[in-house]
Write an enzyme that holds these catalytic residues in place. Structure first.
Site, short mmCIF file in Angstrom:
data_model
loop_
_atom_site.label_atom_id
_atom_site.label_comp_id
_atom_site.label_asym_id
_atom_site.label_seq_id
_atom_site.Cartn_x
_atom_site.Cartn_y
_atom_site.Cartn_z
N ASN A 144 -39.66 19.11 -9.31
CA ASN A 144 -39.68 17.79 -9.11
C ASN A 144 -38.03 17.42 -9.09
OD1 ASN A 144 -39.44 14.92 -9.03
ND2 ASN A 144 -39.75 14.80 -11.35
N HIS A 172 -45.43 9.60 -12.61
CA HIS A 172 -44.39 10.11 -13.35
C HIS A 172 -43.80 8.85 -14.44
CE1 HIS A 172 -40.32 11.92 -14.27
NE2 HIS A 172 -40.70 12.85 -13.95
N GLU A 225 -45.92 15.21 -20.09
CA GLU A 225 -44.49 15.12 -19.98
C GLU A 225 -44.30 14.25 -21.03
OE1 GLU A 225 -42.82 16.54 -15.94
OE2 GLU A 225 -43.19 14.50 -16.00
C1 PEP Z 1 -39.70 15.93 -14.77
O1 PEP Z 1 -38.79 15.12 -14.04
O2 PEP Z 1 -40.75 15.91 -14.38
C2 PEP Z 1 -39.09 16.57 -15.89
C3 PEP Z 1 -39.82 17.44 -16.57
O3 PEP Z 1 -37.70 16.68 -15.98
P1 PEP Z 1 -36.80 17.72 -16.74
O4 PEP Z 1 -37.24 19.26 -16.46
O5 PEP Z 1 -35.24 17.53 -16.22
O6 PEP Z 1 -36.84 17.26 -17.94
#
Ligand code: PEP
Length: 247
Positions: free
Chosen positions: A8, A94, A165
């Site tokens: 991403n 997200h 996440e």
């Molecule tokens: C994301 O934006 O989905 C993400 C997981 O970011 P990072 O890996 O930078 O924590």
């Protein structure tokens, strides 16, 4: 099950930087790659990256999709438009969109539905904030977020990718431990199983400061079927190391 590693890029990149990154990735990610690799790029660069991933082991992804089909929605882009560029995955829900664009569970569910109707796999993001985790609400929050998507897309829920996440782990350098992440993935798997006979084929990927050093231990967990990678997807060696760990 074949793992999925999706980068991403968020709102990063330029024509020159994207070309350099793709050059470095393409050297290593020629077909066949033993896991699926997607790059979710900013919308203005879809055409550029579509051309650059051609013939490689990578496919194109988007970071969002409109909940509307077409019409007077300035600034939005539809699932059909993404289809025009050969987009295979679209991130929906997200946490940055939930937080900065007030996206609700119901809106995210519609976005997932739009993507599915266009033959694009939605990567549906769920995750709790630090305050919610500390209040012991992690399972409740992610189950509520997933329930909205299941409710609207029940019949084809096995066609989604689900991304756990934890908000407190995104871009912070703090990662959920493999055990913490697996515990949430298992709860999500069970929720999917209650909704679909084909729940076992749904990939549940982890996102939140996954990097070259911690990827292997996270990906070794039973219900962690890949990664959604933010910061580390902008650096070819780091992203390649994660892809390596997923193979
Ligand atoms: C994301 O934006 O989905 C993400 C997981 O970011 P990072 O890996 O930078 O924590």
């Amino acid at each position: 099950m074949k793992k999925l590693v999706a980068g991403n890029w968020k709102m990063n990149g330029s024509l020159a930087a994207n070309a350099a990154l793709l050059d470095a990735l393409r050297v290593h990610l020629t077909k066949p790659v033993a896991c699926d690799v997607a790059l979710c790029v900013p919308a203005p660069y879809l055409a550029q990256v579509q051309a650059l991933v051609q013939g490689s082991g990578m496919v194109l992804g988007a970071q969002d999709v409109s909940a509307y089909e077409s019409g007077a929605y300035t600034g939005e882009f539809s699932a059909a438009m993404l289809q025009d560029f050969g987009v295979r995955y679209a991130i929906v829900g997200h946490s940055e969109r939930r937080q900065f664009h007030q996206e609700t569970d119901a809106l995210v569910a519609i976005k997932a539905q739009r993507a599915l109707a266009a033959g694009i796999t939605p990567i549906v993001c769920v995750g709790e904030t630090l305050a919610e985790r500390e209040a012991g609400l992690t399972f409740e929050v992610v189950k509520r977020q997933l329930a909205a998507v299941v409710h609207l897309n029940g019949h084809c829920i096995s066609e989604i990718v689900l991304a756990y996440e934890p908000v407190w782990a995104i871009g912070t350098g703090k990662t959920a431990s493999p055990q913490e992440a697996q515990a949430v993935h298992l709860v999500l798997r069970q929720q999917l199983q209650a909704a679909s006979e084909r729940a076992d084929r749904v990939r549940i990927v982890y996102g939140g400061s996954m990097n070259a050093a911690n990827a292997a231990s996270l990906l070794a967990e039973h219900d962690i079927d890949g990664g959604l990678i933010g910061g580390a997807s902008l650096k070819a060696p780091d992203f390649l190391a994660i892809v390596q760990a997923a193979q």
